[in-house]
Every structure is written in C-alpha cells, then in structure tokens.
Scaffold this motif. Structure first.
Motif, PDB file in Angstrom:
ATOM      1  N   LEU A 305       0.847  -1.210   0.000  1.00  0.00           N
ATOM      2  CA  LEU A 305       0.000   0.000   0.000  1.00  0.00           C
ATOM      3  C   LEU A 305       0.878   1.254   0.000  1.00  0.00           C
ATOM      4  O   LEU A 305       0.632   2.197  -0.759  1.00  0.00           O
ATOM      5  N   ASP A 306       1.926   1.233   0.830  1.00  0.00           N
ATOM      6  CA  ASP A 306       2.818   2.400   0.919  1.00  0.00           C
ATOM      7  C   ASP A 306       3.572   2.616  -0.386  1.00  0.00           C
ATOM      8  O   ASP A 306       3.752   3.742  -0.835  1.00  0.00           O
ATOM      9  N   SER A 307       4.004   1.500  -1.007  1.00  0.00           N
ATOM     10  CA  SER A 307       4.812   1.675  -2.220  1.00  0.00           C
ATOM     11  C   SER A 307       3.937   2.146  -3.379  1.00  0.00           C
ATOM     12  O   SER A 307       4.391   2.914  -4.229  1.00  0.00           O
ATOM     13  N   LEU A 308       2.684   1.728  -3.417  1.00  0.00           N
ATOM     14  CA  LEU A 308       1.807   2.198  -4.505  1.00  0.00           C
ATOM     15  C   LEU A 308       1.435   3.667  -4.296  1.00  0.00           C
ATOM     16  O   LEU A 308       1.280   4.423  -5.250  1.00  0.00           O
ATOM     17  N   GLY A 309       1.299   4.032  -3.030  1.00  0.00           N
ATOM     18  CA  GLY A 309       1.044   5.435  -2.681  1.00  0.00           C
ATOM     19  C   GLY A 309      -0.386   5.877  -2.939  1.00  0.00           C
ATOM     20  O   GLY A 309      -1.173   5.192  -3.592  1.00  0.00           O
ATOM     21  N   ASP A 310      -0.711   7.018  -2.366  1.00  0.00           N
ATOM     22  CA  ASP A 310      -2.008   7.673  -2.564  1.00  0.00           C
ATOM     23  C   ASP A 310      -3.217   6.879  -2.047  1.00  0.00           C
ATOM     24  O   ASP A 310      -4.330   7.076  -2.510  1.00  0.00           O
ATOM     25  N   ILE A 311      -2.973   5.935  -1.121  1.00  0.00           N
ATOM     26  CA  ILE A 311      -4.115   5.282  -0.466  1.00  0.00           C
ATOM     27  C   ILE A 311      -3.937   5.479   1.039  1.00  0.00           C
ATOM     28  O   ILE A 311      -2.927   5.068   1.609  1.00  0.00           O
ATOM     29  N   LYS A 312      -4.920   6.120   1.649  1.00  0.00           N
ATOM     30  CA  LYS A 312      -4.839   6.345   3.102  1.00  0.00           C
ATOM     31  C   LYS A 312      -5.444   5.156   3.836  1.00  0.00           C
ATOM     32  O   LYS A 312      -6.463   4.613   3.403  1.00  0.00           O
TER      33      LYS A 312
END
Ligand SMILES: Cc1ncc(COP(=O)(O)O)c(C=O)c1O
Length: 387
Positions: A305-312
């Motif tokens: 999730l962190d590496s894909l980014g833009d998802i809180k």
C-alpha cells in the motif's frame, strides 16, 4: 400488519450480503478476490479437532449445563489468570454459542427501553443492531481524524443521563488499533468516574502484533464492579464454526446471561466443550506460527500500500483487517457502499463498506488470506481508486 418494532429496526448484516454476492459471482466463473471475510483462512489445529472426535466417539453428545460445564468454565478462569492477570470465579463465567450470542444476551440483560449505549466508530457490525433489538439506542461517535479511539472529552459530548453502557473493542475490528497502557489508563479512569457498564470485547486478543494486548480491567481495576469481559475461541484458535464464546462478569450479570442461555441455545455441545478446554490449556503458543504468518501478511499488505502510494489507511497493529480511508476519492454523492458494490461488479474485488462499521467513507480489507491474493487485490484496489 404489525411486527415487532425492535426487530423491524434491525438491518441484515451488510458484510454477509456482500459475501453472498461475491460467492455468486465466483460461481458464475469470475475470479473474485474476497477480502470481506471475517475469519482466519488457516484450519483449526489438529490436536483440537482430534480431541473433539475422541470426545464425540466417547459419547459426549448430550446436553451440557446451560452457560457452560464446570471444566470449561474452570479452564476459562485459568486462562484469564494466565493471559490477562485477572481473577474470575468460574461461577462468574458464562459460555455461549460464540461471542456474538454472549454479547446479545449481555445487552438483553442490561438494557431497558431507551437506554443509550456508546459505540466508538469504526466498530464491529453487530453491536448496533443487537442494541436496537434489545430496546436500546446505539450512540455512534464518528471516527476521529487520528483513527483511534476518541478522546475522553469527545466521548463526553455523546453522553447523556440515559447513557448506560460503553462498548470497547481492542484489538479493534475493523481498524486494527490496540490501545497502549497509557491510553487504557486514561480511558479506564474516565469510564470508572462515569459509572457506566463497560463491555470489553477482547476477541482479537491473540492477534496483537506491535503492542501486547492488555485487558482494560487489568490496567484499571476500579472498573471491576461494572466490567464485562467478552472473548471467545473463534479468532484465537481459528474455531469460527465451532461457536464458543464467553463472558466474565459481576455475579448478578453472569446469572442473568446464564438464565437467558438456558432459554435460548441452552448450551454448546459436550464434544466442543472438551476441545475448547484443550485449546485454552494450550493457549497462544499453539497458534504462534499462524499468528506470525498473519503478521507477515500485514507487513506485506502495508508495504505494498505504501509503495503504490495515494491510499490512506489506518495502520493495523492487530486483528487482520486494514481500514482504508477513501473519503477523498468519493465524488458527487458517491458513497463507500456504492463504491464497494462497483469494486465487486467491475473489479471482482470484495471489500466491506465502512457503512457496516458505522464509518461511511471507508473500506475494510481482511488480509486473512494468502499473500499472492493480498498483492493482486491491493493492486486492483489501487487501480480502482487511483487509476
Ligand atoms: C469484534 C468482534 N466481536 C465479536 C465477534 C463474534 O465472534 P464469534 O461469535 O464468532 O465468537 C466478532 C466476529 O467477527 C468480532 O469481529
């Protein structure tokens, strides 16, 4: 036609409805990735299954005492002492068909018409409907910006002279937060002053990855006269289908809950009681590998999730869920309920909508599944949310 006002106010579980749709699409041949389920994907340990079979063969097939047999209540009492440092007499313990039934009977035992019960959101799907069915009024506190339990000042804003019960759930379903000792102390001290009943749902106790689980009662012994601890074997030992839950409560409450059991499901089967005794005697060490696996999956999911980014999302310290915040992705009257439906129809991805947890604008992803599925699912989710 006139039906019961209480039961008419109860909504069918949205997570079960979503699961049914996901199963139907899978039957039609679609590759559905189902993250809506609320149970571990690994089996009940063989020693527990073998104990049940042995007991069944030995003829433990008759009614057992309402509220649980003495051996099982003794094993629970010993577990509470060993794992939680809490002393409860076996007479104060009541066993029922899952923590769900025990919670229902506890609400029925405490609530009079119009009594208010404070729920901090996000919270487990069944509390509010069980409270309504018992004639009470669930008072939902919206999700704070920090995503954890609201401050005591905030909780007080939702209190009224009708407030009777405060429900607490850590490790939390669906957000995975676990309160630290300091947070527990602050909350417990506040609750003891209010004098409300406190129901502490500790069913995800063994799934505590970063902060060790501590019962609120251990940290705040002053709560004891009005404290009801609820737990069960469903999550701890991957025994969801076995239906074993219990509460440990002040004697008068335990007596009432037991009395209700005696007029509803009566008891759990004897061979399941025997298996449950064995599971409780083993304790958490029996599940060490599975819990390590869950933790690894949590780490994999969060890293992706962190590496894909833009998802809180709210960082999950326990249980096996990630609560994803999609509020800033919803446009023009769109809701997480509608979004969850589109995710399923268009991306074959089942995530429970936040509405099911009193928290519109979120989605719950259960990572109690294999890592390949988790990775593919998160990529699909990212595509649907971010493009
Ligand atoms: C927070 C919470 N409490 C209670 C339950 C009920 O568990 P059971 O009835 O299987 O013991 C669940 C099940 O999903 C849950 O998530």
């Amino acid at each position: 036609m006139s039906f019961s006002r209480r039961i008419s106010s109860v909504q069918p579980s949205p997570t079960l409805a979503l699961n049914a749709k996901a199963v139907q699409l899978a039957k039609q041949g679609h590759k559905v990735l189902n993250f809506a389920v609320g149970e571990p994907d690994y089996p009940t340990p063989k020693v527990i299954v073998d104990r049940a079979i042995e007991s069944l063969k030995a003829g433990r097939t008759k009614y057992t005492p309402a509220g649980g047999g003495p051996e099982l209540r003794q094993a629970i009492s010993e577990k509470l002492e060993r794992d939680n440092g809490l002393t409860f007499d076996p007479a104060q313990i009541v066993v029922g068909a899952g923590a769900k039934e025990i919670l229902f009977h506890t609400f029925l035992s405490l609530i009079n018409d119009g009594d208010e019960v404070i729920l901090t959101t996000p919270c487990w799907v069944s509390y509010a409907d069980q409270i309504r069915a018992a004639g009470g009024v669930p008072v939902l506190i919206p999700v704070p910006e920090h995503g954890r339990i609201p401050s005591t000042e905030e909780i007080l804003k939702y209190a009224s002279p009708k407030t009777k019960i405060f429900v607490f759930n850590s490790p939390n379903n669906p957000s995975g937060y676990i309160l630290t000792e300091n947070e527990l102390k602050e909350l417990g001290t506040f609750l003891a002053k209010q004098g409300w009943w406190v129901i502490s749902d500790e069913i995800y106790e063994y799934m505590s990855f970063d902060v060790p689980h501590q019962s609120l009662l251990k940290v705040c012994p002053d709560l004891r006269p009005k404290f009801i601890l609820v737990n069960g074997l469903s999550k701890a030992f991957a025994m969801t289908g076995w239906r074993v839950g219990y509460c440990a409560a002040p004697q008068e409450v335990a007596t009432m809950v037991k009395s209700l059991q005696s007029h509803s499901s009566t008891c759990i089967p004897g061979f399941i009681e025997d298996a449950a005794v064995l599971a409780l005697k083993h304790g958490q060490s029996l599940m060490a590998e599975d819990i390590a696996k869950l933790r690894h999956r949590r780490d994999t999911a969060v890293k992706l999730l962190d590496s894909l980014g833009d998802i809180k999302y709210m960082f999950p310290q326990g249980a096996y869920y990630i609560f994803v915040d999609i509020r800033d992705k919803l446009r023009d009257g769109d809701t997480s309920l509608k979004f969850s439906d589109r995710l399923l129809q268009e991306h074959y991805l089942a995530l429970a909508p936040g509405e099911a947890f009193g928290a519109p604008g979120f989605l719950r992803l259960s990572y109690a599944t294999d890592e390949a599925t988790i990775s593919e699912g998160i990529k699909r989710l990212h595509k649907a949310l971010v493009g």
